[in-house]
Enzyme design. Structure first.
Site, PDB file in Angstrom:
ATOM      1  N   CYS A  52       0.803  -0.957  -0.075  1.00  0.00           N
ATOM      2  CA  CYS A  52      -0.187   0.093  -0.166  1.00  0.00           C
ATOM      3  C   CYS A  52       0.831   1.434   0.059  1.00  0.00           C
ATOM      4  CB  CYS A  52      -1.020  -0.188   1.232  1.00  0.00           C
ATOM      5  SG  CYS A  52      -1.911   1.589   1.478  1.00  0.00           S
ATOM      6  N   CYS A  55       0.307   3.438   3.120  1.00  0.00           N
ATOM      7  CA  CYS A  55       1.002   2.999   4.169  1.00  0.00           C
ATOM      8  C   CYS A  55       2.201   3.097   4.379  1.00  0.00           C
ATOM      9  CB  CYS A  55       0.894   1.233   4.277  1.00  0.00           C
ATOM     10  SG  CYS A  55      -1.051   0.923   4.223  1.00  0.00           S
TER      11      CYS A  55
END
Length: 450
Positions: A52, A55
């Protein structure tokens, strides 16, 4: 001298490395054993996915959060969990996307929905980790807290069913704001309460008291009142305002081009928020937004600047004034027409609007890719389209030797061709006609002409 400078630089590098390593250690990597041990402490956890991008962007901020909370002596422990490796546990905590930030306190799990900045995350952790309702023991403490918070909820009075309800609501909505309790003598003398116990919200330089008969449930009232009456609005704030159930009246302006009309529209919105609170506060949240880019993407259209727009975030409808707003009376008429249903509504969340949204988002994504990296855009979109075009061209231009239509254009079908071959005598090079001329094979078309 050079040796001293080099030594100092080396020491600074080593110190920075040690500091980074220590902050890294303050964020614990959690596994499936966390479920059994988490009840002993208050945890702030980042559920992430290794692939991600958001993230990865949060990672350095998360390390700073861990270091700051540890340095300040906070009881909150900071951790992170790979939600793809421990999907079962992530599912138990209700993780639906990445990254998801949760504060876990006992049996309760609180979602963080604010901006992903160090200060905002730390403020959330300290607020939620503490008691749902904090006590204000003195007027000095009340004045201190009032200066720190733009919106302040206070329960005034002793034990009562209202206090029990207040504590319940505070436990639910502490993710958004602070809740306090105080005795009547702690409040300034200018605050006059008609009855005790009471729940009071302090904001906009004044205060408002909860009335169960007029305001409905305490939870709904707190949710509606947790914002200032007029505030600057951005994409994140607009998302939060959607949870209040209110319509959002926005003056769309341009900070780079502050015209007289922009200032006038902002002033009119502010006056409506303060001078006509009793009439519109229950249904409207007021504010201004700089620039129209976000609004344009939201409504999939073009909003002029400056202008006024009303958004219904629950069903994606929006309202525009049918006349130019020049004074407060015209603005109030516009608000009233929205409430009584006479103002035309645009947008919505119907089937065709959803299709339009998919097409709009796809177009926006493609355009953003081409603007940021034209070569990457050509590779991602041009190459597949080129392959598909070649395939379609090959299919359309392919010819079959046994195409019936082609044979009909030549004057015969398979059956006719076989019949003609049977009727036609075999010719040799020596065959001649009555005039002594060599016979030549004729095509079926020529024989028909004969």
């Amino acid at each position: 001298m050079r040796f001293c400078i080099g030594t100092m630089a080396l020491l600074r590098a080593v110190f920075s490395s040690l500091l980074f390593s220590s902050s890294f250690a303050l964020v614990q990597d959690l596994d499936d054993t966390f479920k059994d041990s988490r009840m002993e402490d208050v945890w702030l956890v980042d559920f992430y996915a290794p692939w991600c991008g958001y993230c990865k962007k949060l990672e350095p901020i998360w390390q700073e959060v861990g270091a700051e909370l540890s340095r300040s002596g906070s009881p909150v422990r900071v951790g992170k969990m790979d939600a793809t490796a421990y999907s079962g546990m992530a599912s138990e905590f209700g993780v639906r996307g990445y990254p998801t930030i949760k504060l876990l306190k006992g049996e309760l799990a609180y979602n963080y929905k604010g901006p992903r900045t160090k200060d905002d995350i730390i403020e959330f952790a300290n607020r939620v980790a503490g008691p749902a309702v904090r006590s204000l023991p003195s007027r000095q403490m009340f004045e201190h807290v009032l200066k720190r918070h733009s919106v302040l909820f206070v329960y005034v009075g002793g034990e009562s069913p209202l206090k029990e309800k207040y504590i319940e609501v505070a436990s639910e909505l502490i993710v958004y704001t602070y809740f306090f309790s105080a005795s009547e003598d702690v409040l300034p003398e200018s605050v006059a309460l008609h009855e005790l116990p009471s729940v009071v919200v302090f904001k906009d330089g004044t205060y408002f008291t909860y009335d169960e008969y007029e305001d409905g449930s305490l939870s709904s009232w707190v949710n509606r009142e947790r914002f200032q009456s007029y505030l600057p609005i951005d994409g994140f704030t607009l998302y939060e305002l959607g949870e209040t159930g209110k319509l959002v009246a926005i003056a769309v302006t341009d900070e780079k081009d502050q015209t007289e009309r922009s200032g006038r529209l902002k002033g009119l919105i502010q006056r409506a928020a303060t001078e006509h609170r009793d009439q519109f506060n229950r249904d409207f949240q007021f504010g201004h937004m700089e620039g129209n880019d976000y609004i344009n993407s939201l409504i999939m259209g073009e909003v002029s600047v400056p202008s006024i727009i009303i958004l219904n975030t629950s069903n994606e409808q929006y309202f525009l004034p049918t006349e130019s707003i020049e004074d407060l009376e015209q603005l109030l008429r516009f608000f009233s027409s929205v409430l009584d249903g006479s103002a035309p509504a645009f947008g919505g969340d119907g089937f065709f609007q959803r299709i339009k949204r998919v097409a709009y988002d796809a177009r926006s994504t493609i355009m953003s890719v081409f603007r940021s990296s034209p070569l990457l855009g050509c590779f991602l979109f041009g190459l597949p389209l080129g392959v598909i075009s070649l395939m379609c061209y090959g299919i359309c231009t392919a010819e079959s030797d046994d195409d019936p239509e082609l044979m009909k254009r030549d004057g015969f079908t398979d059956e006719e061709e076989e019949a003609e071959e049977e009727e036609q005598p075999r010719l040799t090079a020596g065959d001649q006609d009555e005039d002594g001329e060599k016979l030549q094979q004729k095509s079926p078309t020529e024989k028909k002409v004969d």
